[in-house]
Structure formats: structure tokens, C-alpha cells
Design an enzyme around this catalytic site. Structure first.
Site, short mmCIF file in Angstrom:
data_model
loop_
_atom_site.label_atom_id
_atom_site.label_comp_id
_atom_site.label_asym_id
_atom_site.label_seq_id
_atom_site.Cartn_x
_atom_site.Cartn_y
_atom_site.Cartn_z
N GLU A 98 -31.17 6.78 15.46
CA GLU A 98 -30.05 6.01 16.01
C GLU A 98 -29.87 6.28 17.50
OE1 GLU A 98 -26.07 7.25 15.99
OE2 GLU A 98 -26.40 8.80 14.47
N VAL A 102 -24.88 4.81 12.62
CA VAL A 102 -25.63 4.95 11.37
C VAL A 102 -25.69 3.60 10.65
CG1 VAL A 102 -25.60 6.00 9.07
CG2 VAL A 102 -25.22 7.42 11.11
N ASP A 160 -8.75 4.90 8.52
CA ASP A 160 -9.99 5.06 9.27
C ASP A 160 -11.09 5.61 8.37
OD1 ASP A 160 -12.00 5.42 11.08
OD2 ASP A 160 -10.81 6.51 12.55
N LYS A 209 -19.67 14.88 9.20
CA LYS A 209 -19.14 15.69 10.30
C LYS A 209 -17.88 16.40 9.84
CE LYS A 209 -19.72 12.56 13.77
NZ LYS A 209 -20.82 11.70 13.47
N1 PSU Z 1 -23.87 12.13 14.50
C1 PSU Z 1 -23.85 12.86 15.64
N2 PSU Z 1 -23.25 12.32 16.73
C2 PSU Z 1 -22.74 11.05 16.72
C3 PSU Z 1 -22.77 10.28 15.52
C4 PSU Z 1 -23.35 10.89 14.44
O1 PSU Z 1 -24.33 13.98 15.65
O2 PSU Z 1 -22.28 10.58 17.74
C5 PSU Z 1 -22.25 8.85 15.47
C6 PSU Z 1 -23.08 8.07 14.45
O3 PSU Z 1 -23.64 6.95 15.11
C7 PSU Z 1 -22.11 7.63 13.38
C8 PSU Z 1 -20.87 7.47 14.18
O4 PSU Z 1 -22.52 6.44 12.73
O5 PSU Z 1 -20.90 8.64 15.04
C9 PSU Z 1 -19.65 7.38 13.31
O6 PSU Z 1 -18.63 6.79 14.05
P1 PSU Z 1 -17.29 6.30 13.31
O7 PSU Z 1 -16.67 7.57 12.82
O8 PSU Z 1 -16.48 5.62 14.42
O9 PSU Z 1 -17.70 5.36 12.23
MN MN Z 2 -13.70 4.87 12.37
#
Ligand code: PSU
Ligand code: MN
Length: 308
Positions: free
Chosen positions: A24, A105, A137, A158
Site C-alpha cells: 500500500e 488497505v 468510526d 493498530k
Molecule cells: N498501517 C501503518 N500505517 C498506516 C496505515 C496502516 O503502519 O498509515 C494506514 C492503512 O492504509 C490503513 C489506514 O488502511 O491507515 C486506516 O485508516 P482509517 O483508520 O482512516 O481507515
Molecule cells: Mn475511520
């Protein structure tokens, strides 16, 4: 006319049935500061190559969905400011307007599937945020895993997220969450979340076989492989948790919402750990790329059955 463009290296590998690993680009543009983001993106591509597979970093550049970036494209993206963070909802609009965006992702899975790439390595997936009962969220990454047949290798959800709720949503949506080589679910910077993973596999060939078996069963969607960060690079859970709480409090005080939440937290945690979280993040992404290459190699030995 296809809607995406493969780099010559990726096109050649795919045409010859050789293993390819998708990567990604949001982690480059929104997950890490320059220049470590560029160094990491290059290292991760090398890790995939050393594992016997071809890396395909995915991004939208000037309206074109690229599967596999040139060295120049990677460098431009790593230095670019105000790049969009693209998910399922906004990818088509960005392309239609001729814009540039990094794929999360969810968006990377969509592109990988289109190109016929079955394995994708990242850092950590998005999930159910803490406080989601009021903010609603929930990352679109979870719905994507439920419908797009790509095996995603991450280091767990995460740790800024609500991990038990993330597991519940994944289970409801039929996504297998498979810890690699241990019983516990890893939590990104830490080897363990303190929770047991729903499933465990210890062998890349078994992970590949499970993916083929899902397809044979007619099940849509992917698999989530949770690969623990190497012990030498981890930040233990009780050390990182107070820092995460502080970053979350700051996000709430400053009214950070929606797409800005994850990049804000990663950036604050980087500052609050004096950069240690970034070293861990780099180590875990590289570790995931190596496992992804192994799985891609196994899959290439098990050709998929033609769809009847
Ligand atoms: N993993 C990492 N760093 C990141 C991300 C994932 O180590 O920046 C990114 C990925 O692209 C994931 C996104 O899909 O954060 C999730 O964002 P959100 O919580 O807004 O869906
Ligand atoms: Mn989000």
C-alpha cells in the site's frame, strides 16, 4: 482497456504466474515522515524481492491507478504534500478528476484483486476506533476484508483501536483472523494484545491452502494474517498503552475526526516515543513483507481452479 496500469516488472510476473506481493501507499504518505517513508518503501520492496516475489506498490497518480511504481514515482509520492488518502468510497472520484492519492488497505485490496494479486503486506489494518459507539468510526478496511479475496499480512490491528470490537466485526463478517506462529493476537507495536487470536497457523503453505479452500467453498472475502513484530523491535503493551491514551486525549481535545484520526495518532505517538514507534513500525512492515513473499510463493505452486 483496463482501469489500471501495471509496471512492466509486475505485468511480466503476473503473465508468467510468478509470485507478486501488493504493497500500500498510505503508509508512505500518511503513516511515516520523509525520508524514512521512502527508505522503508524501498526496503520493503527489496524484502519482497529477496523472498522470491515481485513487489507491486499501488497508488493513484494523475488519475491513473498504478500497480507497481517506478523509482521516480515512489520518490515523488514520498515527498508529495496534500496527497489524498483513498479508500473504497473515494478512489473512483480521485481517478475521474485526474487526482493523486495513496491507497489504504481497502483501496489496495481492490486494486490487487483487479490485477490478480492474491497477497498484500501492510503494517496494521484500520478497525473499530475506541469510542466508536458514539463516533461510528469503523474503518472501511474491515468491510473490504469481508468481500475482496486477498490475503492481507499485518502485525495486528493498530493498538490505537478497540481491538476486541475490531475482532467482533471481523467475525460477524466472516473474516478469518489468523495469528502467525503464536496463540495471542499481536497488537502492532507489541507482540501480544493480551487477547487470544481466533485462529492460528504456523506455516505459509497452510495459509496459502486456506486461501484456496475458501475459494473452493465459494466464500468471498480475504484472510487477515496477524504476524507479530520481532521481539527485538517490539514496544511492550504496558509501555505503549499510556502513550496511546495520551495521543487519543489530544486528538479529542483538538477535535480530530474521520480520516485524519489515524495519521494524527501515528504522528503523535512517534513524537511521544522520540521516534521509537517509527523504528518498530518499519521493522514490522518489513517482517510482514517477508512473510507475504513466502505465502505468495506457496500460492504460485497451487494454481487456482478456474471458476465454473
Ligand atoms: N498501517 C501503518 N500505517 C498506516 C496505515 C496502516 O503502519 O498509515 C494506514 C492503512 O492504509 C490503513 C489506514 O488502511 O491507515 C486506516 O485508516 P482509517 O483508520 O482512516 O481507515
Ligand atoms: Mn475511520
Amino acid at each position: 482497456m483496463t482501469v489500471f496500469t501495471c509496471s512492466p516488472e509486475v505485468a511480466e510476473a503476473l503473465d508468467n504466474g510468478r509470485p507478486v506481493v501488493a504493497l500500500e501507499s498510505t503508509i508512505i504518505t500518511h503513516g511515516m515522515p520523509y525520508p524514512q517513508n521512502l527508505e522503508t518503501a524501498r526496503q520493503v520492496e527489496d524484502d519482497v524481492r529477496q523472498g522470491g516475489a515481485t513487489p507491486a506498490t499501488i497508488a493513484v497518480i494523475d488519475g491513473t491507478l498504478h500497480v507497481g511504481l517506478t523509482a521516480d514515482q515512489l520518490e515523488t509520492l514520498a515527498q508529495a504534500k496534500n496527497v489524498a488518502k483513498l479508500s473504497r468510497a473515494d478512489m473512483a472520484v480521485c481517478m475521474a478528476r485526474g487526482g493523486t492519492g495513496a491507497t489504504t488497505v481497502a483501496a489496495t485490496m481492490i486494486a490487487a484483486r483487479l490485477a490478480g494479486i492474491e497477497v498484500f503486506a501492510t503494517g496494521g489494518i484500520g478497525g473499530v476506533h475506541r469510542g466508536a459507539e458514539t463516533s461510528m468510526d469503523v474503518s472501511a478496511d474491515l468491510a473490504e476484508l469481508a468481500q475482496t479475496a486477498v490475503t492481507v499480512i499485518c502485525a495486528g490491528a493498530k493498538a490505537i483501536l478497540d481491538i476486541p470490537l475490531t475482532l467482533e466485526v471481523l467475525e460477524t463478517n466472516g473474516v478469518p483472523v489468523i495469528a502467525y506462529g503464536q496463540d495471542d493476537l499481536p497488537a502492532f507495536w507489541s507482540q501480544s494484545s493480551g487477547l487470544k487470536a481466533p485462529l492460528r497457523l504456523d506455516d505459509p503453505a497452510q495459509i496459502a491452502r486456506a486461501q484456496r479452500t475458501r475459494a473452493d467453498l465459494g466464500l468471498p472475502g480475504g484472510q487477515l494474517i496477524a504476524n507479530p513484530v520481532p521481539a527485538a523491535d517490539e514496544i511492550p503493551r504496558d509501555e505503549i498503552e499510556p502513550i496511546i491514551r495520551r495521543a487519543l486525549d489530544e486528538a479529542a481535545e483538538q477535535g480530530i475526526t474521520a480520516k485524519a484520526v489515524t495519521p494524527f495518532l501515528l504522528d503523535r505517538i512517534f513524537a511521544l516515543t522520540s521516534g521509537r514507534s517509527l523504528a518498530t513500525n518499519i521493522a514490522l512492515v518489513r517482517n510482514n513483507a517477508r512473510l507475504a513473499a513466502q505465502i505468495a510463493c506457496e500460492l504460485s505452486k497451487m494454481p487456482a481452479k478456474p471458476v465454473k
